[in-house]
Motif scaffolding. Structure first.
Motif, short mmCIF file in Angstrom:
data_model
loop_
_atom_site.label_atom_id
_atom_site.label_comp_id
_atom_site.label_asym_id
_atom_site.label_seq_id
_atom_site.Cartn_x
_atom_site.Cartn_y
_atom_site.Cartn_z
N ASP A 23 67.92 66.49 62.15
CA ASP A 23 66.76 67.33 61.85
C ASP A 23 67.17 68.78 61.65
O ASP A 23 66.71 69.45 60.72
N ARG A 24 68.04 69.28 62.51
CA ARG A 24 68.50 70.67 62.39
C ARG A 24 69.30 70.88 61.12
O ARG A 24 69.19 71.93 60.46
N LEU A 25 70.13 69.90 60.74
CA LEU A 25 70.91 70.02 59.51
C LEU A 25 70.00 70.03 58.29
O LEU A 25 70.18 70.86 57.38
N ILE A 26 69.02 69.16 58.27
CA ILE A 26 68.07 69.12 57.15
C ILE A 26 67.33 70.44 57.05
O ILE A 26 67.16 71.00 55.97
N GLU A 27 66.91 70.98 58.18
CA GLU A 27 66.20 72.27 58.19
C GLU A 27 67.11 73.40 57.69
O GLU A 27 66.68 74.27 56.93
N ALA A 28 68.37 73.40 58.11
CA ALA A 28 69.32 74.42 57.64
C ALA A 28 69.50 74.34 56.13
O ALA A 28 69.55 75.37 55.45
N CYS A 29 69.58 73.13 55.61
CA CYS A 29 69.71 72.97 54.15
C CYS A 29 68.49 73.52 53.43
O CYS A 29 68.62 74.17 52.39
N ARG A 30 67.33 73.30 54.00
CA ARG A 30 66.11 73.86 53.40
C ARG A 30 66.14 75.38 53.45
O ARG A 30 65.77 76.05 52.48
N GLU A 31 66.55 75.94 54.58
CA GLU A 31 66.62 77.40 54.71
C GLU A 31 67.59 78.00 53.71
O GLU A 31 67.33 79.05 53.14
N TYR A 32 68.74 77.34 53.52
CA TYR A 32 69.74 77.81 52.56
C TYR A 32 69.38 77.45 51.12
O TYR A 32 70.08 77.84 50.19
N GLU A 33 68.29 76.68 50.96
CA GLU A 33 67.82 76.23 49.66
C GLU A 33 68.90 75.45 48.91
O GLU A 33 69.17 75.69 47.73
N ILE A 34 69.51 74.51 49.63
CA ILE A 34 70.49 73.62 49.03
C ILE A 34 70.00 72.18 49.20
O ILE A 34 69.06 71.92 49.96
N GLN A 35 70.62 71.27 48.48
CA GLN A 35 70.23 69.86 48.53
C GLN A 35 70.33 69.33 49.95
O GLN A 35 71.26 69.67 50.69
N GLU A 36 69.38 68.47 50.32
CA GLU A 36 69.40 67.85 51.65
C GLU A 36 70.67 67.01 51.81
O GLU A 36 71.23 66.53 50.83
N PRO A 37 71.12 66.84 53.05
CA PRO A 37 72.35 66.08 53.29
C PRO A 37 72.21 64.62 52.87
O PRO A 37 71.13 64.04 52.93
N ASP A 38 73.33 64.06 52.44
CA ASP A 38 73.40 62.65 52.06
C ASP A 38 74.30 61.95 53.07
O ASP A 38 75.50 62.21 53.13
N PHE A 39 73.71 61.09 53.89
CA PHE A 39 74.44 60.37 54.93
C PHE A 39 74.93 59.04 54.37
O PHE A 39 74.18 58.32 53.73
N GLN A 40 76.19 58.74 54.63
CA GLN A 40 76.77 57.47 54.20
C GLN A 40 77.44 56.82 55.41
O GLN A 40 78.36 57.41 56.00
N LEU A 41 76.97 55.64 55.76
CA LEU A 41 77.58 54.90 56.86
C LEU A 41 78.83 54.20 56.35
O LEU A 41 78.85 53.71 55.22
#
Length: 99
Positions: A23-41
């Motif tokens: 959640d914090r990473l997604i929020e940081a990406c929004r704040e920086y106005e960059i693409q949301e993280p892409d998680f790959q298992l």
């Protein structure tokens, strides 16, 4: 050889309980106005068991989780990768244009 499966987390799934680092990473990406993280298992067959880990792509950089997890703890693999990625992203704000 490790195999992988894509596991994107869309905006509607951001409030999954128990995922504070994601959640914090997604929020940081929004704040920086960059693409949301892409998680790959990723998985690795180890004897009779399979170990799981996660790679997250943030700002075109692939960042790996530090540890491998049992299949029951895949959320921990995603959280681990998100924590590493968030620390990398917030310690390098000059990478983001406009910051």
């Amino acid at each position: 050889m490790p195999s992988s499966s894509s596991s994107r987390q869309g905006s509607q799934n951001n409030a999954v309980q128990g995922t504070p680092w994601q959640d914090r990473l997604i929020e940081a990406c929004r704040e920086y106005e960059i693409q949301e993280p892409d998680f790959q298992l990723v998985s690795d067959r180890r004897g009779g068991r399979t170990a799981w880990s996660c790679v997250v792509t943030v700002y075109e950089r692939r960042i790996e989780a530090r540890f491998w997890y049992d299949g029951r703890n895949i959320v921990n693999a995603r959280e681990d990768a998100a924590e590493v990625a968030l620390k990398w992203l917030t310690s390098n704000p000059n990478l983001i244009s406009g910051w």
